[in-house]
Design a protein around this motif. Structure first.
Motif, PDB file in Angstrom:
ATOM      1  N   MET A 277       1.154  -1.337  -0.077  1.00 21.79           N
ATOM      2  CA  MET A 277      -0.163   0.126  -0.026  1.00 21.79           C
ATOM      3  C   MET A 277       0.972   0.962   0.102  1.00 21.79           C
ATOM      4  N   GLN A 278       0.216   2.859  -0.188  1.00 21.27           N
ATOM      5  CA  GLN A 278       0.673   3.686   0.110  1.00 21.27           C
ATOM      6  C   GLN A 278       2.427   3.997   0.964  1.00 21.27           C
ATOM      7  N   GLY A 279       3.202   4.275   0.021  1.00 23.36           N
ATOM      8  CA  GLY A 279       4.436   4.404   1.466  1.00 23.36           C
ATOM      9  C   GLY A 279       5.106   3.415   1.147  1.00 23.36           C
ATOM     10  N   ASP A 280       4.453   2.168   0.301  1.00 19.59           N
ATOM     11  CA  ASP A 280       5.309   0.851   0.252  1.00 19.59           C
ATOM     12  C   ASP A 280       6.283   1.143  -1.013  1.00 19.59           C
ATOM     13  N   ARG A 281       7.099   0.448  -0.741  1.00 18.95           N
ATOM     14  CA  ARG A 281       8.794  -0.175  -1.581  1.00 18.95           C
ATOM     15  C   ARG A 281       8.300  -1.552  -1.899  1.00 18.95           C
ATOM     16  N   VAL A 282       8.361  -1.253  -3.824  1.00 13.37           N
ATOM     17  CA  VAL A 282       7.997  -2.819  -3.798  1.00 13.37           C
ATOM     18  C   VAL A 282       7.863  -3.155  -5.167  1.00 13.37           C
ATOM     19  N   GLY A 283       8.014  -4.731  -5.965  1.00 13.81           N
ATOM     20  CA  GLY A 283       8.151  -4.528  -7.419  1.00 13.81           C
ATOM     21  C   GLY A 283       7.870  -5.657  -7.834  1.00 13.81           C
ATOM     22  N   ILE A 284       7.279  -5.082  -8.888  1.00 14.55           N
ATOM     23  CA  ILE A 284       5.952  -5.998  -9.442  1.00 14.55           C
ATOM     24  C   ILE A 284       6.023  -6.833 -10.704  1.00 14.55           C
ATOM     25  N   CYS A 285       6.343  -7.850 -10.555  1.00  9.15           N
ATOM     26  CA  CYS A 285       6.177  -9.199 -12.168  1.00  9.15           C
ATOM     27  C   CYS A 285       5.689  -8.592 -13.266  1.00  9.15           C
ATOM     28  N   VAL A 286       5.402  -8.716 -14.323  1.00  8.88           N
ATOM     29  CA  VAL A 286       3.873  -8.830 -15.320  1.00  8.88           C
ATOM     30  C   VAL A 286       4.072  -8.584 -16.091  1.00  8.88           C
ATOM     31  N   THR A 287       3.631 -10.398 -17.456  1.00  5.49           N
ATOM     32  CA  THR A 287       4.427 -10.505 -18.565  1.00  5.49           C
ATOM     33  C   THR A 287       4.086  -9.897 -19.426  1.00  5.49           C
ATOM     34  N   GLN A 288       4.868 -10.464 -20.458  1.00  2.09           N
ATOM     35  CA  GLN A 288       4.601 -10.201 -22.132  1.00  2.09           C
ATOM     36  C   GLN A 288       4.862  -8.506 -22.009  1.00  2.09           C
TER      37      GLN A 288
END
Length: 578
Positions: A277-288
């Motif tokens: 949520m807001q304020g978090d530092r993240v990596g998100i994985c998507v394809t193609q």
């Protein structure tokens, strides 16, 4: 709830922006503080490695125990640990746009100052950006190892005093100042040299933390600062969530490319989690998705961001900016995560309604609306500064972008003159404001701007040529010969003697015109006009032919005044009288 999601709930992420002048040692300090380096951290940019200068927002983090002052009202620890994410912002003046991009997610600013050099141009610009975007600050005097040991303490005290004086007039007055040596011996020194003062700095940072307002509600907005592919997995985008929240299987949009993608997995500092949520530092994985298409930019809930061709903003000049802010001038506008050139038109309340602007840029007293009229300004109007510091009157600006920008509503807008010499000792941040209204139609100039009622006032002056009877007269010198007088028929005029009349139409071919005075001319006006025409008559008989245009007389001819206003964006250019 999965274990990973639960562990995530127990760590508070707190974003610290590390800002400062180039070569003040920001990256060494971040490195000294950090245990876990995130992907974008520490200058992945080859150009930057050669020069040893941070070119993009580096991110890294370290985790400490949760300090006691963050206990909730029942004495419980809402978080087990406190993760400091360090956002290392570039200090190169030409990279101000990158800093502004990062400053929107910063909870605390750490301003790094070279203890030998003190406050430099970029330090001042960083301070300004901090003032616009961040509630708290800590000043770190770095490179204390360069001071001779016997004079070290007195030099630190002297510099601390100077900094407190500089900060006196900002929102950071009384902020803590601490001395460290992040990399004793400089960049070439062996790694065995222990940094000095870093444990004390960590304690100070812990003291300065607070529970930032984090809201998982609303549309997702994530600032992506790095994008890369992992074989067999897909493309990973790392960044910070500016608003809202995300979870595995959510669909997100990359608005710049008008592409939507489904989130396959989420990680926070190399640990898998189910959401963030807001304020978090993240990596998100998507394809193609080809990572080359998006190095940095925004990811959002589909359809939530708008692409604008122009915008209306509230505007306040930045006090340190020396130039004037002129209408029709071009500025670099930083909005959302983009910096783009735009032409600016300033406007304010009609002169009778001028109010000073409040201290907070987002809380204009008079909300902007298309229903009211505004006054066109050739430039930004500064307050009356006689009594030390009168506030500037409330005003707005229309920004016309050279290329469309994608951004959230009400976001911070900063206007700068980034083309000024970067070595000149001058602030290049010119104005700030909030985005109040955006134009999404490419042909906004025809479809939307006519609704914007910004007017200019006009005043024309002519003379009475002669009286035809008690209720009418002929005027001259108000219009050019080629003027289409039909446009002016029915407009009110006033005479310098006080009577008012109406333009009835043209008279002859030379731009003269007929005026009807409904109340009739006063006897003294008729007398004044007959004496000027008599003198004119005398001139004729004596000199053979006096110019009909110029009455040769000492008496003042009677002048005619025409006042009207015109809306700047009215396609018909209509003249309006109140």
């Amino acid at each position: 709830m999965t274990e990973s999601a639960d562990s995530r709930a127990k760590t508070l992420n707190f974003n610290i922006g590390v800002l400062g002048h180039v070569d003040s040692g920001k990256t060494s300090l971040a490195r000294a503080l950090s245990s876990t380096a995130s992907t974008a951290a520490f200058d992945k940019n080859p150009q930057s490695r050669e020069r040893g200068i941070t070119l993009d927002l580096g991110f890294s983090s370290f985790t400490v125990g949760c300090p006691d002052h963050l206990l909730d009202t029942t004495g419980q620890r809402p978080y087990d640990s406190l993760q400091f994410t360090l956002v290392d912002c570039p200090g190169h003046a030409s990279l101000i746009r990158t800093i502004i991009g990062g400053a929107q997610i910063i909870d605390l600013m750490m301003l790094v100052v070279d203890v030998v050099k003190g406050v430099q141009t970029q330090t001042a610009e960083c301070l300004l950006i901090g003032e616009l975007t961040c509630p708290r600050m800590v000043v770190v005097l770095n490179k204390v190892d360069l001071l001779p040991p016997n004079k070290r303490q007195s030099a630190i005290e002297k510099m601390t005093k100077r900094l407190h004086k500089t900060l006196e007039s900002t929102r950071f007055k009384e902020c803590p100042v601490i001395a460290v040596a992040a990399k004793p011996g400089g960049p070439e020194a062996p790694e065995t040299e222990e940094p000095q003062g870093v444990p004390e700095l960590i304690e100070l940072l812990k003291k300065q933390t607070y529970l930032p307002k984090r809201d998982p509600k609303g549309d997702l907005l994530m600032a992506v600062d790095h994008c890369f592919s992992i074989r067999g997995q897909g493309t990973v985008m790392t960044g910070t969530i500016l608003q809202g929240s995300l979870a595995i299987n959510d669909t997100v949009e990359i608005p710049v490319l008008k592409v939507t993608k489904k989130i396959k997995s989420v990680q926070m500092f190399r640990k898998p989690v189910s959401g963030a949520m807001q304020g978090d530092r993240v990596g998100i994985c998507v394809t193609q998705f080809d990572p080359k298409l998006l190095e940095r930019g925004l990811v959002c809930t589909p359809g939530s961001l708008r692409t604008l061709f122009a915008a209306i903003i509230s505007v306040r000049k930045i006090g340190y900016f020396k130039g004037s802010l002129a209408t029709r001038a071009k500025f670099h506008i930083t909005v959302g995560h983009e910096t783009v050139m735009a032409k600016v038109t300033f406007f304010g309340l009609p002169p009778a309604e001028h109010k000073p602007a409040p201290s907070e840029p987002s809380s204009l007293e008079t909300p902007f609306t298309f229903e009211r009229e505004y006054f066109y300004q050739d430039e930004y109007v500064a307050g009356q500064r006689e009594e030390a510091s009168g506030p500037d009157p409330e005003q707005w600006a229309l920004l016309e972008f050279e290329r469309p920008v994608t951004c959230p509503t009400l976001c911070l807008v900063i206007g700068s003159k980034l083309d000024t010499d970067i070595h000149a000792n001058a602030c290049r941040l010119a104005f700030q404001g909030r985005l109040l209204h955006g134009f999404e139609d490419k042909s906004y100039a025809e479809t939307a701007l006519p609704r914007l009622r910004i007017y200019k006032t006009k005043h024309k002056e002519g003379q009475v040529e002669r009286v035809t009877d008690d209720y009418s007269l002929i005027g001259r010198s108000l219009f050019k010969k080629e003027t289409n007088l039909q446009l002016f028929v029915g407009l009110k005029v006033t005479l310098s003697t006080g009577e008012s009349g109406v333009i009835e139409g043209g008279f002859g071919q030379s731009g003269k015109f007929k005026i009807r005075v409904q109340e009739g001319l006063r006897p003294e006006t008729k007398q004044l006009l007959s004496s000027t025409s008599k003198k004119k008559g005398k001139g004729c008989s004596k000199g053979g032919q006096a110019s009909e245009e110029e009455p040769k007389s000492d008496s003042q001819p009677v002048s005619i005044h025409l006042h009207f206003k015109r809306y700047v964006f009215d396609p018909h250019k209509k003249m309006i009288q109140s």
